[in-house]
Scaffold this motif. Structure first.
Motif, PDB file in Angstrom:
ATOM      1  N   ASN A 289      24.058  43.106  25.935  1.00 50.43           N
ATOM      2  CA  ASN A 289      25.449  43.225  26.339  1.00 50.43           C
ATOM      3  C   ASN A 289      26.283  43.068  25.070  1.00 50.43           C
ATOM      4  N   LEU A 290      26.828  44.168  24.581  1.00 47.79           N
ATOM      5  CA  LEU A 290      27.499  44.153  23.288  1.00 47.79           C
ATOM      6  C   LEU A 290      28.755  43.287  23.285  1.00 47.79           C
ATOM      7  N   LYS A 291      29.241  42.979  24.466  1.00 48.49           N
ATOM      8  CA  LYS A 291      30.446  42.155  24.584  1.00 48.49           C
ATOM      9  C   LYS A 291      30.123  40.665  24.515  1.00 48.49           C
ATOM     10  N   THR A 292      29.038  40.239  25.143  1.00 49.77           N
ATOM     11  CA  THR A 292      28.763  38.807  25.305  1.00 49.77           C
ATOM     12  C   THR A 292      27.589  38.301  24.471  1.00 49.77           C
ATOM     13  N   MET A 293      26.837  39.182  23.823  1.00 51.53           N
ATOM     14  CA  MET A 293      25.709  38.745  23.003  1.00 51.53           C
ATOM     15  C   MET A 293      26.209  37.946  21.806  1.00 51.53           C
ATOM     16  N   PRO A 294      25.339  37.142  21.169  1.00 50.29           N
ATOM     17  CA  PRO A 294      25.773  36.339  20.029  1.00 50.29           C
ATOM     18  C   PRO A 294      26.181  37.192  18.831  1.00 50.29           C
ATOM     19  N   GLY A 295      27.018  36.593  17.970  1.00 49.09           N
ATOM     20  CA  GLY A 295      27.547  37.281  16.794  1.00 49.09           C
ATOM     21  C   GLY A 295      29.052  37.167  16.756  1.00 49.09           C
ATOM     22  N   ASP A 296      29.601  36.891  15.563  1.00 48.76           N
ATOM     23  CA  ASP A 296      31.046  36.683  15.440  1.00 48.76           C
ATOM     24  C   ASP A 296      31.836  37.973  15.398  1.00 48.76           C
ATOM     25  N   ASP A 297      31.198  39.071  15.068  1.00 44.27           N
ATOM     26  CA  ASP A 297      31.876  40.364  14.978  1.00 44.27           C
ATOM     27  C   ASP A 297      30.836  41.462  15.197  1.00 44.27           C
ATOM     28  N   PRO A 298      31.272  42.727  15.318  1.00 41.94           N
ATOM     29  CA  PRO A 298      30.307  43.810  15.570  1.00 41.94           C
ATOM     30  C   PRO A 298      29.203  43.907  14.519  1.00 41.94           C
TER      31      PRO A 298
END
Length: 542
Positions: A289-298
């Protein structure tokens, strides 16, 4: 000759004359009748009998028996042939026209006309249920019944080479507009009571996800021909071990989806049973889920996905978990499909590479270990999912780059929660709608708007107006769907798969064959285990 249709093996017999009744090679009175009943066991679950509310294998298995389609695949074939239609063909590059057979009726006595067809396709798009097949109809601009016998589809792009096959998918069943609501999904009990079925069987008894009894429809006139068995009962089991006992004790005649690899190996040795295997195409993969997966930015999110792609060991999953009944998948398009590549192997290697994964994360400034909430489903994709995802967790944790929180949810809840952004990283599986590379790409990668349900995974990939939008991918998909030249289409398919491997919105893991186990008295199982992925009760007898 107008170049409206791709000349591949999928529609090998199709010419400018279109798909006509003569190409079907079956008549209403063909086939025999064993007379005795059959029991088919499964662990699959039905989400909805109503085609507008489901896009899963358990529901499709019911729909295959009770609904007609405009076109369909006969058992053992991937040649499109008429079902409710008398013929279908492109009238212009952007209009696809089907002429209906005369005298069609639903089992409740209502006439089946072109108006029912237009209603069926329109309501799927209007309802756009999160669990429904609306994403399959992205190529369709509109549909209308120009008279009782003629239905015209207007397409968004000219020369769409895949649209005829869409008519055979989960979006294709024809429902009765006099009984099905136009703006909401009909519940299963109401659908059974309405008896708006025109397929080879009707449903005479139904207890959802426990038992369904199918009775042969004497008025069916379509692709599958006459049912070989008058009564077929589907028995739903909660666990594979129960299904194994059923077939071992011959309490069911056929066990179809899903037994564990160990169970299959055991049953191969059992007296009086035959293990049937057929063309595969099933895909097991991880969705981000590109919206809720971990990571501070794309950029960080991308690095995490790529690092995971460098860390999983598919060969171990195939051999240790699935006893080589599945093989490693290095693309969303499985090996054997025209245009398939091994893009993930080329990008990340055949074996895990911890050093490469660490560099990817370091270059993006990602702090390790990355906390991954990974969700899987223990019942819909087979009980080996627990062992499979325990192995994935172990592989990722072992790198020291990830810390995986592994959780599971039963399918009935899972199917509601994953489209609602409940899971940052999660398991899904794919059972092809039709045998073409596009069916492993468009449903996952096509663009969608925020106010629509989008692709069926709702991963937010290619969501319009967001950082995840990819207009280049959208154009590539349009190009491959409308390219009548096989060589250039294959090149475009390679470009799509390379781009997918670079972006990693999905992480393909394994691909496998179809398996059904039957008592030795049962005939016809091998005939229906074909690349169309439709399990037809009409083929079975004993």
């Amino acid at each position: 000759m107008k170049n409206f249709r791709r000349g591949t093996a999928i529609i090998a017999a199709s010419t400018l004359a279109g798909i006509t009744l003569a190409s079907c090679g079956q008549s209403k009175d063909s086939g025999g009748d064993s007379g005795s009943g059959l029991i088919v066991g499964t662990t699959d679950k039905v989400v909805s009998i109503d085609p507008a509310g489901s896009y899963d294998n358990g529901s499709l298995n019911v729909q295959t028996q009770v609904y007609q389609y405009l076109l369909n695949f006969p058992a053992g074939s991937t040649e499109l042939t008429p079902d409710a239609a008398e013929k279908c063909d492109f009238d212009t590059p952007t209009t696809y026209v089907c002429t209906m057979k005369d005298g069609l009726k639903f089992a409740n006595g209502n006439d089946l006309t072109a108006s029912d067809v237009a209603f069926s396709f329109t309501r799927i798009g209007k309802i756009e249920d999160p669990n429904g097949p609306a994403s399959l109809l992205g190529a369709m601009k509109s549909v209308e019944a120009t008279d009782d016998k003629t239905v015209t589809f207007t397409l968004n792009a000219p020369n769409d080479q895949t649209f005829p096959q869409i008519l055979v998918t989960s979006a294709g069943p024809i429902v009765d507009e006099e009984t099905y609501p136009a703006d909401k999904v009909m519940d299963d009990e109401a659908a059974v009571k309405a008896n708006g079925f025109s397929g080879p069987y009707t449903i005479s008894k139904y207890s959802k996800n426990q038992l369904a009894e199918f009775k042969a429809n004497p008025d069916y006139d379509g692709t599958y021909g006459k049912a070989q068995t008058k009564t077929v009962t589907m028995k739903y089991e909660a666990k594979p071990e129960n299904l194994k006992l059923d077939i071992q004790n011959k309490d069911v005649d056929v066990a179809y989806r899903s037994l564990t690899p160990t169970d299959i190996a055991d049953l191969e040795k059992a007296d009086g049973l035959t293990v049937h295997t057929g063309a595969g195409g099933e895909l097991r993969y991880i969705t981000f889920n590109l919206k809720t997966m971990p990571g501070d930015d794309p950029e960080q999110k991308l690095a995490i996905r790529q690092a995971m792609a460098s860390s999983v060991d598919r060969a171990e999953l195939a051999s240790q978990v699935y006893k080589d009944t599945f093989t490693p998948a290095y693309s969303m398009v499985p090996d054997g499909q025209v245009g398939a590549t091994e893009a993930f192997k080329e990008a990340y290697g055949e074996a895990p590479d911890k050093a490469a994964a660490k560099k990817i994360l370091d270059d993006a400034g990602v702090k390790t270990p990355v906390n991954i909430k990974l969700q899987y489903n223990p019942d819909h994709y087979g009980s080996s999912s627990a062992e499979e995802y325990a192995a994935v967790k172990r592989q990722l944790d072992a790198t020291g780059l990830f810390k995986v929180d592994l959780q599971s949810t039963e399918w009935v809840t899972y199917s509601e929660e994953y489209p609602a952004d409940a899971y940052p990283v999660f398991q899904l599986g794919w059972f092809p709608d039709f045998p073409d590379a596009d069916n492993y790409l468009s449903p996952f990668l096509s663009p969608y708007s925020k106010d629509k349900s989008g692709n069926f995974t709702n991963s937010h990939y290619n969501e319009e107006g967001t950082d995840f939008e990819d207009t280049t991918m959208s154009k590539l998909l349009d190009d491959e769907r409308t390219d009548a030249d096989e060589a250039s289409r294959t090149a475009t398919l390679k470009e799509i798969q390379d781009r997918l491997a670079d972006q990693v919105p999905y992480l393909p893991l394994l691909t496998g064959s179809q398996v059904a186990i039957a008592t030795d008295e049962v005939k016809g199982v091998e005939k229906t285990l074909d690349p169309s992925f439709k399990f037809r009760f009409t083929s079975l007898s004993k």
